[in-house]
Design an enzyme around this catalytic site. Sequence first.
Site, PDB file in Angstrom:
ATOM      1  N   GLU A 142      89.250  39.517-123.607  1.00 27.24           N
ATOM      2  CA  GLU A 142      88.544  40.107-122.480  1.00 27.24           C
ATOM      3  C   GLU A 142      89.044  41.522-122.217  1.00 27.24           C
ATOM      4  OE1 GLU A 142      89.364  37.512-119.166  1.00 27.24           O
ATOM      5  OE2 GLU A 142      89.315  35.740-120.447  1.00 27.24           O
ATOM      6  N   GLU A 159      84.191  38.764-112.137  1.00 24.07           N
ATOM      7  CA  GLU A 159      84.908  37.536-111.817  1.00 24.07           C
ATOM      8  C   GLU A 159      85.781  37.762-110.589  1.00 24.07           C
ATOM      9  OE1 GLU A 159      86.934  34.604-114.771  1.00 24.07           O
ATOM     10  OE2 GLU A 159      88.485  36.059-114.249  1.00 24.07           O
TER      11      GLU A 159
END
Length: 412
Positions: free
Chosen positions: A214, A324
């Site tokens: 990520e 997120e």
Amino acid sequence: MRLILIFAVLCFFYNETYGKVSLDIDKKLGTLNKPALKTIKSEDGDVIDCIDIYKQHAFDHPALRNHKIQMKPSVEFDTKKTTTPNNGSSKPITSQIWSKSGNCPVGTIPVRRVSRADIMRASSPSHFGRKTHHRYSFLDNALQHKANFNLTAERLREPLNNRSEAIIVALGFNFLGAQSDINIWNPQGVQAGDYSSAQIWLLGGVSNTFESIEAGWMVNQRVFGDSRTRLFASWTKDAYTKTGCINLLCSGFVQTSTKFALGATVEPVSILGGAQYFIAVSIYLDPNSGNWWLTCANNVMGYWPGILFNALKHSATAVQWGGEVYSPNLMMTKPHTKTPMGSGNWASTRWNRACFHTNLRIKDFSMQVKYPQYLSEYVDEHYCYSTRLFRDTYMSEPHFYFGGPGQNPQCP
């Protein structure tokens, strides 16, 4: 006499417990803060150590003890930029604040120095910089229904227990890379124990032990001690159970860049109704070495060695773009966290108000860089955060807007 005895016992246990914690912190600091060949004090308060590239933390990993550094990828992601979002233009980030105060010499890499206070904010020194375990059940379903491209993310996913995501996901292929231009904001009001991020994920494996790489930006007070927007990268090979971390806070990621530092501040940030900024991020597999390379702002940062992974050794099976929020106060917990995602505005507000990804691209085994053919939007908490994939015209570049305020009248 009895009170004196009780006091002595309490002092003994206090010293035993906190003495050990202090030693653990010292050990962690010694592991993370390698000897510096040059130190740069940034105007934003960070201390950047220029450390020998061959003595970086990555090589403390047992699998990398004899690893030979790959100084540059044998292939590039190789993509052409298209238009910026409608009603304006956004500007790319090309440097970080610390670089105004100096540069790291050739043969070194810039590493943000970790302080004792940083580690003390973690639940324990061993958990510093690590995410908590969770599962992506849609990975199992995606494997079972790989040929059915009409399956939506809504049907493939289930809510995460300590994270809330607002994403667009690509499924159905074996992916060798992904990219986007990530709009940069500094969301206000991120709670002390939470974090908020805008990022790309490449995922593989199965739900309980998935693998992930990520990158993007995040605001994370627990790790960094402030509310600045910072560049980050992360990985795991077991759903964050025992492996992986953000940035260089554990061994694994091999940095090669002298220009950018993971964990350092990203500025300028976008202004509500005003100037917009983005950072170009790409993650791609080098087919010759099996390493996953990370590029930020057209600067090759380094790579995750292929030897770290099993499922991601050859390809990813899902790509996510979006945001997120991590918090213990999500889903059914009330009151819901006030931590915002993206800019803190709803995706429906769009350009220069909501955070976005643009220039979404993937690479598959055709080796062609392309816009993903099959995409599905997904939001864990519709009344708290949101998504919107938007095209100004049929022929224009799509832009994926996401985010929201967290707690609000509909998300109590």
